[in-house]
Design an enzyme around this catalytic site. Structure first.
Site, PDB file in Angstrom:
ATOM      1  N   ARG A   1     -32.259 -59.597 -51.838  1.00 25.14           N
ATOM      2  CA  ARG A   1     -33.523 -60.343 -51.781  1.00 25.14           C
ATOM      3  C   ARG A   1     -34.680 -59.465 -51.307  1.00 25.14           C
ATOM      4  O   ARG A   1     -35.830 -59.685 -51.703  1.00 25.14           O
ATOM      5  CB  ARG A   1     -33.352 -61.570 -50.884  1.00 25.14           C
ATOM      6  CG  ARG A   1     -34.468 -62.621 -51.005  1.00 25.14           C
ATOM      7  CD  ARG A   1     -34.124 -63.857 -50.207  1.00 25.14           C
ATOM      8  NE  ARG A   1     -35.045 -64.960 -50.437  1.00 25.14           N
ATOM      9  CZ  ARG A   1     -35.819 -65.500 -49.473  1.00 25.14           C
ATOM     10  NH1 ARG A   1     -35.769 -65.038 -48.247  1.00 25.14           N
ATOM     11  NH2 ARG A   1     -36.623 -66.506 -49.758  1.00 25.14           N
TER      12      ARG A   1
ATOM     13  N   ILE B   1     -41.354 -67.159 -53.147  1.00 28.71           N
ATOM     14  CA  ILE B   1     -39.944 -66.936 -53.439  1.00 28.71           C
ATOM     15  C   ILE B   1     -39.199 -68.071 -52.744  1.00 28.71           C
ATOM     16  O   ILE B   1     -39.426 -68.345 -51.566  1.00 28.71           O
ATOM     17  CB  ILE B   1     -39.469 -65.551 -52.955  1.00 28.71           C
ATOM     18  CG1 ILE B   1     -38.000 -65.304 -53.332  1.00 28.71           C
ATOM     19  CG2 ILE B   1     -39.677 -65.357 -51.471  1.00 28.71           C
ATOM     20  CD1 ILE B   1     -37.535 -63.864 -53.070  1.00 28.71           C
ATOM     21  N   SER B   2     -38.358 -68.763 -53.464  1.00 26.22           N
ATOM     22  CA  SER B   2     -37.767 -70.001 -52.952  1.00 26.22           C
ATOM     23  C   SER B   2     -36.779 -69.750 -51.822  1.00 26.22           C
ATOM     24  O   SER B   2     -36.216 -68.669 -51.668  1.00 26.22           O
ATOM     25  CB  SER B   2     -37.056 -70.753 -54.081  1.00 26.22           C
ATOM     26  OG  SER B   2     -37.976 -71.209 -55.044  1.00 26.22           O
ATOM     27  N   GLN B   3     -36.570 -70.793 -51.042  1.00 26.26           N
ATOM     28  CA  GLN B   3     -35.583 -70.785 -49.962  1.00 26.26           C
ATOM     29  C   GLN B   3     -34.194 -70.501 -50.534  1.00 26.26           C
ATOM     30  O   GLN B   3     -33.793 -71.111 -51.521  1.00 26.26           O
ATOM     31  CB  GLN B   3     -35.606 -72.142 -49.273  1.00 26.26           C
ATOM     32  CG  GLN B   3     -34.624 -72.295 -48.133  1.00 26.26           C
ATOM     33  CD  GLN B   3     -34.626 -73.720 -47.595  1.00 26.26           C
ATOM     34  OE1 GLN B   3     -35.129 -74.636 -48.235  1.00 26.26           O
ATOM     35  NE2 GLN B   3     -34.043 -73.908 -46.427  1.00 26.26           N
TER      36      GLN B   3
END
Length: 212
Positions: free
Chosen positions: A34, A60-62
């Site tokens: 990530r 940026i998503s969880q």
């Protein structure tokens, strides 16, 4: 981070029907780097279980939501999946670890080009990124075994539902401006319609249509 996501799966098992990550998704969550998909200023927070800004008003998503969205597809290694909203490329990277091919659409050209370059640098040869209108899907590559939408639409876009295979699944946040958004799972029926299930209340950036 993976253990935090494990804990959230356990906490939300009643709503989602998933008490734990599938082995494939859990392994993928641990493998995806990530920190290579976030801005330099955010690298120190890359493995925290929360969303991060990536520019152009997007995030940026969880990791929990990324893993859950993948698991709700019930993916198979032979699947071809459409992602709507490439963003940073994080959801595409995780999907690429568990399915055969990912096609991803991004409206914002700068984000799409950056994500495509980073995904290629990370070795994901089974991801193809296109700049375009997510509401229209990617008809040339349809039908899809699964579709993941990473931004909230006021209702399910008809073009996306049409591009699912019978038995295919779509995971999409639905809710208009000012409404409570819900993550939904749609399953395409043989007659062309679909059944849907509301899973969790969520908060996503809006899915913006392209210019006509």
């Amino acid at each position: 981070m993976v253990s935090e996501v494990d804990a959230m799966y356990a906490e939300t098992r009643v709503e989602t029907g998933l008490g734990a990550m599938s082995p494939a998704v859990r392994a993928a969550l641990g493998r995806v780097e990530r920190h290579r998909l976030v801005a330099p200023a955010q690298i120190g927070a890359a493995y925290r279980n929360h969303p991060l800004p990536i520019g152009a008003g997007q995030t940026i998503s969880q990791p929990y939501i990324v893993a859950l969205s993948a698991d709700l597809l019930n993916p198979k290694a032979s699947d071809v999946v459409l992602e709507v909203g490439t963003g940073s490329g994080y959801q595409a990277a995780l999907l690429a670890e568990v399915v055969k091919q990912v096609y991803s659409i991004e409206l914002i050209e700068s984000l799409g080009r950056t994500a495509a370059a980073r995904l290629a640098e990370m070795g994901y040869r089974n991801v193809e990124v296109r700049i375009g209108d997510g509401y229209a899907g990617w008809p040339e590559k349809a039908p899809f075994d699964g579709i993941v939408v990473t931004a909230a639409a006021p209702q399910v876009p008809p073009a996306l539902a049409a591009q699912l295979k019978p038995g295919g699944r779509m995971v999409i946040p639905v809710g208009g401006a000012g409404d409570v958004q819900y993550l939904k799972v749609l399953v395409k029926r043989a007659d062309g319609g679909y059944d849907e299930k509301r899973v969790l209340p969520v908060r996503f950036v809006p899915l913006v249509p392209g210019k006509k």
